[in-house]
Design a protein around this motif. Sequence first.
Motif, PDB file in Angstrom:
ATOM      1  N   ASN A   6      50.238  32.051  69.970  1.00 12.09           N
ATOM      2  CA  ASN A   6      49.179  31.114  69.573  1.00 12.09           C
ATOM      3  C   ASN A   6      47.902  31.882  69.241  1.00 12.09           C
ATOM      4  O   ASN A   6      47.459  32.728  70.005  1.00 12.09           O
ATOM      5  CB  ASN A   6      48.932  30.144  70.737  1.00 12.09           C
ATOM      6  CG  ASN A   6      47.899  29.094  70.417  1.00 12.09           C
ATOM      7  OD1 ASN A   6      47.479  28.949  69.274  1.00 12.09           O
ATOM      8  ND2 ASN A   6      47.495  28.343  71.432  1.00 12.09           N
ATOM      9  N   VAL A  38      55.166  22.085  64.351  1.00 11.35           N
ATOM     10  CA  VAL A  38      53.712  21.977  64.499  1.00 11.35           C
ATOM     11  C   VAL A  38      53.034  21.835  63.138  1.00 11.35           C
ATOM     12  O   VAL A  38      51.967  21.264  63.024  1.00 11.35           O
ATOM     13  CB  VAL A  38      53.094  23.141  65.313  1.00 11.35           C
ATOM     14  CG1 VAL A  38      53.630  23.125  66.740  1.00 11.35           C
ATOM     15  CG2 VAL A  38      53.311  24.490  64.661  1.00 11.35           C
ATOM     16  N   VAL A 368      49.979  22.174  75.438  1.00 10.75           N
ATOM     17  CA  VAL A 368      49.645  23.463  74.810  1.00 10.75           C
ATOM     18  C   VAL A 368      48.988  24.395  75.826  1.00 10.75           C
ATOM     19  O   VAL A 368      49.206  25.600  75.812  1.00 10.75           O
ATOM     20  CB  VAL A 368      48.704  23.250  73.600  1.00 10.75           C
ATOM     21  CG1 VAL A 368      48.211  24.578  73.053  1.00 10.75           C
ATOM     22  CG2 VAL A 368      49.411  22.461  72.510  1.00 10.75           C
ATOM     23  N   LEU A 439      46.829  26.667  68.045  1.00  8.73           N
ATOM     24  CA  LEU A 439      47.141  25.396  68.704  1.00  8.73           C
ATOM     25  C   LEU A 439      46.159  25.181  69.846  1.00  8.73           C
ATOM     26  O   LEU A 439      45.821  26.123  70.560  1.00  8.73           O
ATOM     27  CB  LEU A 439      48.558  25.423  69.298  1.00  8.73           C
ATOM     28  CG  LEU A 439      49.740  25.591  68.358  1.00  8.73           C
ATOM     29  CD1 LEU A 439      51.036  25.682  69.168  1.00  8.73           C
ATOM     30  CD2 LEU A 439      49.822  24.449  67.369  1.00  8.73           C
ATOM     31  N   LYS A 446      48.425  17.867  70.919  1.00  4.30           N
ATOM     32  CA  LYS A 446      48.453  19.149  70.220  1.00  4.30           C
ATOM     33  C   LYS A 446      47.720  19.113  68.877  1.00  4.30           C
ATOM     34  O   LYS A 446      48.070  18.357  67.986  1.00  4.30           O
ATOM     35  CB  LYS A 446      49.922  19.520  70.005  1.00  4.30           C
ATOM     36  CG  LYS A 446      50.161  20.835  69.324  1.00  4.30           C
ATOM     37  CD  LYS A 446      51.608  21.264  69.475  1.00  4.30           C
ATOM     38  CE  LYS A 446      52.583  20.215  68.960  1.00  4.30           C
ATOM     39  NZ  LYS A 446      53.956  20.457  69.404  1.00  4.30           N
ATOM     40  N   CYS A 448      46.879  21.384  65.590  1.00  2.00           N
ATOM     41  CA  CYS A 448      47.317  22.611  64.931  1.00  2.00           C
ATOM     42  C   CYS A 448      46.458  22.862  63.701  1.00  2.00           C
ATOM     43  O   CYS A 448      46.246  21.959  62.897  1.00  2.00           O
ATOM     44  CB  CYS A 448      48.788  22.477  64.539  1.00  2.00           C
ATOM     45  SG  CYS A 448      49.364  23.851  63.535  1.00  2.00           S
TER      46      CYS A 448
END
Lengths: 503, 294
Positions: A6, A38, A368, A439, A446, A448
């Motif tokens: 991430n 995602v 996340v 993220l 979440k 993104c």
Amino acid sequence: MKLFTNGSAMSVEDIPVVDFEFFARSIAEAVKSGASIVALFAVPDYGKGAARTAAELTALPTNAATEKRARLFAFLGLPTKGMIGGIAADIGSAFPSLTPKIPQAHMFEREIFENTGIVPVGHPWLKPVRKIFDYDFYSLEGGQTHEVAVGPVHAGVIEPGHFRFQCYGEEVEHLEIALGYQHRGIEKALAGGPDIRTIHFMETSAGDTTIGHATAYAMLIEALTSTQPDARAEAVRGIALELERMANHIGDLGALAGDVGYLPTKSFCGRLRGEVLNLTAEICGNRFGRGIVQPGGVGFDIDEKMATSIAARLQKIVKDTDEAVGLLWDSPSVLARFERTGMLKKETALELGLVGPAARACGIERDVRSDYPSGIYKYAAIPVATYPSGDVYARAMVRMLEYQRSASAILDVLAALPAGNTGKPASRALPARSVALSLVEGWRGKICHCAITDNRGAFLYYKIVDPSFHNWPGLAYALRGQQISDFPLCNKSFNLSYCGFDL
Amino acid sequence: MIKALRSRLHQGYKTNAFPAENPRLPERYPGAPRLETERCTVCGACKAICPTSAISVQSGEPAGAEPRLALDLGRCIFCRKCETACPEGAIAFTGSFRMGARAKAGLVLGSVPHVSSTRTSRLDVSNDAHKAVSTGAGNQALNSEETRLIEALDRKMLKIFGRAMKIRQVSAGGCNACEADVNVLETIGFDLSRFGISITASPRHADAIIVTGPVSKNMELALRKTYEAMPSPKLVIAVGACAISGGIYRGLPDVCGGADAVIPIDLYIPGCPPHPMTILNALLELLDRVPRKN
Ligand code: SF4
Ligand code: SF4
């Protein structure tokens, strides 16, 4: 599939470009083993675009039939590995839809079709995403059936959206949600950036998620420019993100109480939500946290004195909120309305790719902050709050657990603010032909952000996926078989963003 | 039940004392900006950095006048970047939540007021906006010297709306933060209904609409229809930079760039979003409900 963590950046050439069949198979297999999409998007004219050098451009085939019109990028969250996987395929004017096998691709594919005209062949529900004037609703026929249309202007102080219910008596057989009224064209406006407006577009993608979206953007810029924000800056960001979660969850609990006519909790929580927003305003002067998160660090510091006062005020707020929310669980009339209303099965939630509290209220342990930790979450593990029943009650319960856990996380961070400074602004000069993805667990779930830069290092494509993008279909499903009068309550229990979806 | 009563006691009385007293706002709350025209060298550093082009250089008005800076509160999103950028300290944020105007021109700080006109409201408002902000109302109690910022409705309209006003809110392409801070006026902290003002569900029952957001092209029709559905006389209030000028979205092809592109506006309340106190104060000034001692 290229695996990365991430908040990483890499050359766009590092994302393997495979033939479509392999692409589809890889995604299907990953999703089967627990991965979630995602981001899935097509960059049009990728071959001709600035992402190629001039020499490569002249060498491109000119035959229109074989010409690849776009590059399809898919990014998958692999929670068991704590990694994100990226894969790509070049496509022409159509491609076989992934949705029949992978339902969570369905909104992404509709978006691709709407934005580029490239057809996902075999998509079962190829309707507009944000183009409201083209929307064609399904309707139910029969003597006892009727249709109810609501919106875009609603009865309260709420964002616009259109809901079309197909009812059999009082029972909702099917609900269709047509959005796009809040569409401002943010993603389009981001192309060619970053510039002086970029951070403000991020902060207003969804105004109640200012910190969430700004953090995702900052992480992405920091990845692209190899900037490491100071630990202190990360602490301030973490505090702000958890305050944002608290304010919204407390507000939602109050609003849920209001929707079942339980006024004490409604009025107490309405005020307490404001008190949390006021704490954010102590940090930066703005109740929504505008200006706190800046690529490279934060715009405002929390000094010793402020830390002590915020901690003291927060403890009082939590005490008052616990009391106000506690009343709900003691009130049989509230419980009767919350329990078994707006049920969603865990399997449905998984198939649709739901995120955030709505997913956790179906017993899905995804967050996340613990699956792909960044910033303070690398050190401060916040236990994931889940509840198995999938109804309004579960969504309320998860919110309560989450505001409580956020509060204790904030108090921990405030008690041991790392030394250091608030960081200096990251450069706006980005590397060319790169891709970065970040993220963040916003309060709705979440978030993104994904950016691809062109030959000059400007944004060729910027993708924002607000949690609401995943979750609106969840609300539609939760309404099936419900009394239509339960819609406000169900809707509030999801409390999704219109502007975050519409962008 | 006993528990509910006990917690009612614990939670206490929380409605703020405005307008008798100003509430305490956070120290870092920016409030209205003030231009120190004497300090300004018109170097343009602020103008270059402003994300909403709120700052412009006005020249040649009246004919032959020195170029001078103007800051449009209707576009400003209060990011304070201009304040940091100014090498002369000519832009300062005063902490005053009292902002708003009946005419758009009244939102422009530093513009040269025209002198010859028989109609007063527009020009006086513009003048007043500058003066009021310059006095820096701060967070102290209201004092008698303070200039009224927003011209109240005329007597006929006050007779209709002064004691009771129902508002329909239309959200049209913003970020939902303006909506949130309108919504909060209904909570016990502000308790809007103690002033006879309330939010109503139907435009047919509404005396006024609050518009938020730049008016997305997709909401243009719905906004117009809502306006048409209201009985006359009616008022329109634009809340937030978006609704006034398009704000941060000004110039994007998918938005109209402010509510006045669609319907006529009677009151502009700046901010991104405006603080709930700014909105409350503006509504009360419009209805002539803020006591003025003198
Ligand atoms: S505070 Fe207002 S005028 Fe100053 S730079 Fe920001 S938007 Fe422009
Ligand atoms: S003025 Fe600012 S806060 Fe209000 S809707 Fe627009 S962007 Fe959001």
